[in-house]
Design a protein around this motif. Structure first.
Motif, PDB file in Angstrom:
ATOM      1  N   PHE A 217      44.804  18.191  -3.701  1.00  0.00           N
ATOM      2  CA  PHE A 217      43.853  19.034  -4.436  1.00  0.00           C
ATOM      3  C   PHE A 217      44.545  20.269  -4.986  1.00  0.00           C
ATOM      4  O   PHE A 217      44.390  20.622  -6.167  1.00  0.00           O
ATOM      5  CB  PHE A 217      42.696  19.441  -3.524  1.00  0.00           C
TER       6      PHE A 217
ATOM      7  N   TYR B 224      38.045  31.318  -5.115  1.00  0.00           N
ATOM      8  CA  TYR B 224      37.171  30.347  -5.769  1.00  0.00           C
ATOM      9  C   TYR B 224      35.730  30.844  -5.855  1.00  0.00           C
ATOM     10  O   TYR B 224      34.887  30.195  -6.480  1.00  0.00           O
ATOM     11  CB  TYR B 224      37.221  29.008  -5.037  1.00  0.00           C
TER      12      TYR B 224
ATOM     13  N   HIS C 204      42.622  31.313 -10.185  1.00  0.00           N
ATOM     14  CA  HIS C 204      42.549  29.932  -9.705  1.00  0.00           C
ATOM     15  C   HIS C 204      43.934  29.315  -9.550  1.00  0.00           C
ATOM     16  O   HIS C 204      44.159  28.483  -8.669  1.00  0.00           O
ATOM     17  CB  HIS C 204      41.696  29.094 -10.661  1.00  0.00           C
ATOM     18  N   ARG C 205      44.867  29.737 -10.397  1.00  0.00           N
ATOM     19  CA  ARG C 205      46.244  29.267 -10.246  1.00  0.00           C
ATOM     20  C   ARG C 205      46.826  29.773  -8.914  1.00  0.00           C
ATOM     21  O   ARG C 205      47.495  29.030  -8.187  1.00  0.00           O
ATOM     22  CB  ARG C 205      47.088  29.752 -11.425  1.00  0.00           C
TER      23      ARG C 205
ATOM     24  N   SER D  34      45.229  20.959  -8.930  1.00  0.00           N
ATOM     25  CA  SER D  34      44.626  22.165  -9.501  1.00  0.00           C
ATOM     26  C   SER D  34      45.685  23.045 -10.146  1.00  0.00           C
ATOM     27  O   SER D  34      45.471  23.603 -11.233  1.00  0.00           O
ATOM     28  CB  SER D  34      43.893  22.954  -8.414  1.00  0.00           C
TER      29      SER D  34
ATOM     30  N   SER E 265      40.076  25.009 -14.733  1.00  0.00           N
ATOM     31  CA  SER E 265      40.907  23.897 -15.212  1.00  0.00           C
ATOM     32  C   SER E 265      40.560  22.574 -14.559  1.00  0.00           C
ATOM     33  O   SER E 265      40.913  21.511 -15.075  1.00  0.00           O
ATOM     34  CB  SER E 265      42.383  24.210 -14.963  1.00  0.00           C
ATOM     35  N   THR E 266      39.865  22.624 -13.416  1.00  0.00           N
ATOM     36  CA  THR E 266      39.479  21.383 -12.731  1.00  0.00           C
ATOM     37  C   THR E 266      38.041  20.978 -13.027  1.00  0.00           C
ATOM     38  O   THR E 266      37.480  20.133 -12.326  1.00  0.00           O
ATOM     39  CB  THR E 266      39.663  21.535 -11.204  1.00  0.00           C
TER      40      THR E 266
ATOM     41  N   ALA F 107      45.273  27.830  -6.033  1.00  0.00           N
ATOM     42  CA  ALA F 107      45.857  26.495  -5.880  1.00  0.00           C
ATOM     43  C   ALA F 107      47.147  26.566  -5.062  1.00  0.00           C
ATOM     44  O   ALA F 107      47.404  25.714  -4.201  1.00  0.00           O
ATOM     45  CB  ALA F 107      46.135  25.882  -7.247  1.00  0.00           C
TER      46      ALA F 107
ATOM     47  N   ALA G   9      41.691  16.781 -13.258  1.00  0.00           N
ATOM     48  CA  ALA G   9      40.419  17.343 -12.800  1.00  0.00           C
ATOM     49  C   ALA G   9      39.700  16.374 -11.862  1.00  0.00           C
ATOM     50  O   ALA G   9      39.158  16.773 -10.830  1.00  0.00           O
ATOM     51  CB  ALA G   9      39.539  17.695 -13.992  1.00  0.00           C
TER      52      ALA G   9
ATOM     53  N   SER H 199      45.992  23.920 -14.133  1.00  0.00           N
ATOM     54  CA  SER H 199      45.918  25.312 -14.584  1.00  0.00           C
ATOM     55  C   SER H 199      47.083  25.690 -15.494  1.00  0.00           C
ATOM     56  O   SER H 199      47.002  26.675 -16.228  1.00  0.00           O
ATOM     57  CB  SER H 199      45.874  26.257 -13.382  1.00  0.00           C
TER      58      SER H 199
ATOM     59  N   ALA I  14      41.580  16.178  -8.553  1.00  0.00           N
ATOM     60  CA  ALA I  14      41.317  17.368  -7.747  1.00  0.00           C
ATOM     61  C   ALA I  14      39.940  17.294  -7.082  1.00  0.00           C
ATOM     62  O   ALA I  14      39.797  17.585  -5.889  1.00  0.00           O
ATOM     63  CB  ALA I  14      41.416  18.620  -8.614  1.00  0.00           C
TER      64      ALA I  14
END
Length: 242
Positions: free
Chosen positions: A98, A27, A62-63, A102, A115-116, A66, A140, A106, A143
């Motif tokens: 979360f 992140y 980010h995927r 997320s 995406s969030t 998550a 979003a 994504s 999350a």
């Protein structure tokens, strides 16, 4: 040690701590846009361009983050502190929500690199961007709020447990609360104005601030030891009189 003839996957609470720390690092990858600009005359950086190679990389990263968050939360629930307080259990479940929100966000199509990012997803929806749906801003918001609740619940639990790191957690929670409010207010303003035609520098700055607070929270989850301690009991045979 496990039998060499059997291949068994052994999970340990330390795996959860590592997963949380790695997710925090992922992140934080948006900071690389400083050395990976989109091009001349683009003030918003790579984070605002979903079609750039870095934007696509960040979406995939980010995927992965998550998934790591869900893994860390699951291990925290199952292999973390024995007989945890309700606030710690609530924190783990909020963290799992979360991560799940997320991950789901994504997987949906859209122009938002993050995406969030509530403001970006709302803008995409109201402007009728191809592939944008009402599910994206909902996910979003879920999350953002679940991350804040998880951080706040963890801070409260560590305060009651006498954890020395609780003041740091409190600062992270306060920063995340401010960032969440800013992002949600901007999302509301974009919705009321029916979008502005582009992501905009202000929205990018707000999302960067929120990503920093999320990364700090996940880093604390992995580094603060209290919520992972098993508190093993030692049993001894009773002494006989005489």
């Amino acid at each position: 040690m496990p039998n060499s003839n059997t291949a068994k996957l052994h999970w340990d609470y330390r795996d959860g701590r590592v997963a949380a720390v790695v997710a925090a690092l992922v992140y934080s990858l948006w900071t690389l846009e400083i050395i990976l600009p989109v091009g001349p005359g683009t003030p918003t950086g790579a984070l605002a361009d979903p079609q750039s190679p870095f934007g696509q990389f960040l979406d995939s990263a980010h995927r992965t983050a998550a998934i790591l968050v869900v893994l860390a939360a699951g291990l925290g629930l199952t292999l973390g502190a024995r007989r945890p307080r309700r606030r710690l259990t609530f924190s783990w479940w909020s963290m799992a929500v979360f991560g799940a929100a997320s991950l789901a966000a994504s997987l949906l199509p859209g122009r938002c690199v993050v995406s969030t990012d509530a403001a970006c997803t709302v803008e995409s929806m109201v402007e009728g961007v191809q592939g944008a749906t009402v599910a994206q801003p909902v996910l979003a918001v879920v999350a953002a709020l679940s991350a804040l609740l998880a951080c706040a619940a963890l801070t409260w639990d560590r305060y009651e447990a006498g954890e020395r790191a609780w003041p740091v957690l409190a600062l992270i929670t306060a920063a995340q609360a401010v960032a969440t409010v800013i992002v949600l207010v901007l999302a509301g303003m974009v919705y009321a104005a029916s979008g502005d035609g582009s992501p905009g520098v202000a929205l990018g700055l707000a999302e960067r601030f929120h990503l920093v607070t999320v990364a700090l929270w996940l880093l604390a989850v992995g580094l603060v030891p209290g919520q992972w301690k098993r508190r093993h009991r030692s049993f001894s045979a009773p002494h006989s009189a005489g």
